[in-house]
Design an enzyme around this catalytic site. Structure first.
Site, PDB file in Angstrom:
ATOM      1  N   ASP A   1      50.486  55.406  49.982  1.00  0.00           N
ATOM      2  CA  ASP A   1      50.123  56.770  50.346  1.00  0.00           C
ATOM      3  C   ASP A   1      50.301  56.971  51.854  1.00  0.00           C
ATOM      4  O   ASP A   1      49.887  56.112  52.655  1.00  0.00           O
ATOM      5  CB  ASP A   1      48.665  57.011  49.937  1.00  0.00           C
ATOM      6  CG  ASP A   1      48.182  58.402  50.265  1.00  0.00           C
ATOM      7  OD1 ASP A   1      48.702  59.358  49.661  1.00  0.00           O
ATOM      8  OD2 ASP A   1      47.298  58.531  51.128  1.00  0.00           O
TER       9      ASP A   1
ATOM     10  N   GLU B   1      55.410  56.852  50.243  1.00  0.00           N
ATOM     11  CA  GLU B   1      55.315  58.296  50.425  1.00  0.00           C
ATOM     12  C   GLU B   1      55.705  58.513  51.888  1.00  0.00           C
ATOM     13  O   GLU B   1      54.906  58.234  52.797  1.00  0.00           O
ATOM     14  CB  GLU B   1      53.905  58.805  50.164  1.00  0.00           C
ATOM     15  CG  GLU B   1      53.802  60.310  50.301  1.00  0.00           C
ATOM     16  CD  GLU B   1      52.381  60.838  50.136  1.00  0.00           C
ATOM     17  OE1 GLU B   1      52.230  61.964  49.652  1.00  0.00           O
ATOM     18  OE2 GLU B   1      51.430  60.127  50.511  1.00  0.00           O
TER      19      GLU B   1
END
Length: 710
Positions: free
Chosen positions: A349, A385
């Site tokens: 993330d 990401e």
């Protein structure tokens, strides 16, 4: 309370955390700035016994306690200066979760005592109330587990189909899972759930965060929870609320059983991990673990004013990956999940935040160096990401080799094309063929592009074609949260409708988007429930909705059943034909010994696309995928030959007519896919032949795919 110096032995500084050896437990905690550390053991009734860790080796405080074993609740209290202006926030009144705890029991009870400072003022005066009654407890665990012959499936990247799922939301309403198991690891690894994944054609599940997390006080005050879990507090511990069997270490065994069952079905497990920030928030946040253990080591503090935190994440703080001990925590966590929990990879993330050696995102940062040099982690699937919220944080296409990336440009381009925006042939072509403009220049292959139309964050596929605007009122933030620019199109009516023409168009749009996604070069990622028409009622930021808004509904209408069968058919087509799973980029050149290129683009009149048309904004076009010789290799290294396909796309709001390209491309074709009809040719079933040079009518906003038969 005065800590006891008996009956604790010196123990060892490694490994960090609590390690049971069958007779007792070794405890070790890193803190460079601490003056003393107490180990706090809690009885079943909550009575606390404090033991001073009298040994310190290389900033690691350690001790061994005989007869303490699995199931024991514990925490730490760390002594040192409380001096926020100099980045120090030690406060022994605050019980702290072990960063290396392998299990955590309980939730934070949001009381003023869990803050290191006196609520009602600034953060400069320490609060001396005991936080233990309001804090979760770390748990000593037994690492043993009957893995049997479990092994990593090791699905090649080119064959991978990712299914992004939430452990609870995916299984909570499943009718074939026993009620007491729904929403848990046990349910996720159960036969009915695995059967759905296998029949669909999924190779890899990507689980939303399962590191133990907490719900923010503001969310709790609104009567909601942090459902998604992007608020980690324990990087070794599986989230306890997803356990059906218990939380005194049973959650660890249950997670392992889930992985073992998925592996037995040939399905990989990837974890969505949040190493960019913790649940402690900004300088006015709570003291739960890292802040009280060694604030200046664990967090990126503002240069010149270390009272405050650098925030590249939008969550109040950023982990200090420049610190060797923080890097060690991340690497130890990753290795633990691979070696002990047997997971197959990770999706990072806001990965750009991990690559900031100083302020800029640095491809040569220590984080990347450690990942690439590690003999365990470098062999797993690594997904970034590729952005954060800081300046220069959007880094799509800029991560190094070994890494794949969520391709945000793919999402945006395909959404725009199918809602009628004129994005240009070249951009669409790049996205459908693996985004060589982003990944080829640094030696990566098409699988570097994780292609997706939807993700957990944003509209579901159904809502993408049903809403123009977000509808997040249930989040309690006056619809201010969530993305406002969704590149969505409601097909003429906002939300649910009984209009049969709009319903038909929406179903066709879903099939268009899924077909584009699954047959594009690269790795497709499908969000759980999209194949069954799942809706969040227009909510595009359901992070706090632990209810029917987010849970997958398994009670399917007829059109949802039809979409599910269509998706299965397209995924089977992809699995059957390596031309859709290329391991190298197209070259746009004639194959050896042939006059036919490996790929060619056509206009509706059947002519090869000119440079002028290539740079235009065509909404109706075709692409010929030559399967005569593709870069994939067979078991002896021989080139693989496959069928060739003609993919016709009409993104216009009006019907179109295609003249099918003739020789040297083909003499005859056979229908494989028609998104207007919801048709995918079943295996072994012949379809009528279509002669090259014929005109083929197409519905507005539809895809037709033909297979070359002669």
């Amino acid at each position: 309370m005065t800590p006891s110096l008996e009956p604790i032995w010196p123990g060892s500084p490694v490994p960090l955390g609590a390690t049971w050896d069958g007779e007792g437990t070794n405890f070790a905690l890193f803190s460079e700035g601490a003056e003393a550390v107490d180990l706090c053991l809690f009885s079943d009734r909550g009575r606390e016994r404090r033991l001073r860790l009298g040994e310190v080796t290389a900033h690691t405080w350690h001790g061994y306690v005989p007869e303490v074993g699995p199931g024991q609740r514990y925490g730490f209290r760390v002594y040192g200066p409380y001096d926020p202006r100099n980045g120090q926030r030690f406060n022994p009144a605050k019980l702290l979760i072990d960063p290396y705890a392998k299990a955590v029991e309980g939730v934070v009870k949001w009381n003023d005592a869990v803050y290191g400072y006196q609520i009602g003022g600034d953060d400069l005066s320490p609060d001396e109330r005991d936080s233990a009654p309001y804090m979760p407890k770390s748990i000593v665990v037994n690492d043993g587990f009957p893995w049997g012959d479990d092994h990593h499936p090791k699905v090649p990247w080119s064959d991978t189909v990712i299914y992004e799922a939430h452990v609870k939301g995916f299984t909570k309403l499943h009718p074939d899972v026993p009620p007491h198991q729904r929403g848990t690891y046990r349910a996720m690894g159960s036969p009915p759930v695995i059967d759905h994944l296998k029949r669909l054609g999924v190779t890899t599940v990507e689980l939303l965060p399962v590191h133990h997390f907490i719900s923010e006080p503001g969310t709790v005050e609104r009567g909601l929870t942090n459902y998604w879990g992007y608020n980690s507090i324990g990087y070794m511990a599986p989230e306890a609320s997803y356990s059906a069997t218990g939380v005194r270490g049973q959650q660890v065994r249950e997670f392992k059983a889930m992985v073992r069952n998925l592996h037995a079905a040939g399905i990989e497990v990837i974890l969505d991990v949040v190493y960019n920030h913790t649940a402690e928030g900004n300088h006015m946040g709570s003291t739960l673990s890292y802040r009280g253990i060694d604030n200046a080591s664990y967090y990126r503090l503002v240069d010149g004013d270390p009272r405050y935190y650098m925030d590249y994440t939008g969550c109040g703080n950023t982990l200090n990956v420049r610190n060797p001990s923080v890097l060690r925590l991340i690497m130890d966590s990753l290795r633990y999940w691979v070696l002990e929990m047997h997971v197959d990879g990770f999706r990072f993330d806001l990965a750009s935040a991990l690559a900031r050696s100083f302020h800029e995102v640095d491809r040569l940062s220590a984080f990347f160096d450690l990942i690439h040099q590690d003999p365990v982690i470098s062999q797993t699937k690594l997904i970034a990401e590729p952005w954060d919220v800081g300046e220069g944080g959007y880094q799509v296409g800029n991560f190094p080799v070994l890494w794949t990336e969520w391709n945000g440009r793919y999402r945006d381009s395909l959404r725009d094309f199918w809602r009628g925006e004129r994005i240009g042939v070249a951009d669409l072509a790049y996205r459908l063929t693996g985004s060589s403009d982003l990944y080829q220049g640094d030696g990566r292959q098409p699988h570097a592009s994780i292609n997706f139309i939807t993700a957990h964050d944003g509209f579901t596929l159904n809502d993408l074609v049903s809403y123009n605007e977000k509808h997040n009122e249930a989040n309690g933030e006056d619809n201010r949260d969530g993305e406002s620019h969704n590149r969505s199109w409601n097909c003429g009516v906002e939300g649910p409708t009984d209009d049969p023409e709009i319903i038909s168009l929406r179903e066709r749009q879903k099939r268009n988007l899924l077909t584009s996604l699954i047959l594009s070069a690269g790795v497709p990622m499908i969000v759980a429930g999209d194949e069954m028409g799942r809706t969040q009622q227009g909510n595009n930021n359901a992070y706090c909705q632990d209810n029917e808004i987010s849970w997958v509904d398994w009670d399917l209408a007829d059109r949802d059943e039809s979409l599910l069968e269509f998706t299965r058919g397209i995924l089977l087509l992809r699995a059957d034909h390596p031309v859709f799973r290329r391991r190298d980029f197209y070259k746009g050149q004639a194959l050896h010994g042939s006059d036919i290129k490996d790929i060619e683009w056509f206009t509706p009149d059947g002519a090869a696309m000119t440079e002028q048309r290539w740079r235009a904004s065509e909404q109706t076009l075709a692409v010929f995928l030559n399967g005569d010789q593709i870069p994939n290799r067979g078991p002896r290294g021989e080139p693989i030959r496959d069928d060739s396909f003609l993919l016709l796309l009409n993104g216009n709001d009006k019907p179109a007519t295609f003249t099918l390209p003739g020789e040297p491309w083909a003499k005859e074709y056979e229908l494989e896919v028609d998104t207007e009809l919801g048709f995918v040719r079943p295996r072994g079933v012949e379809a009528p032949s279509i002669t090259a040079g014929e005109e083929l009518p197409m519905a507005a906003r539809s895809i037709v795919m033909l297979r070359k038969t002669a």
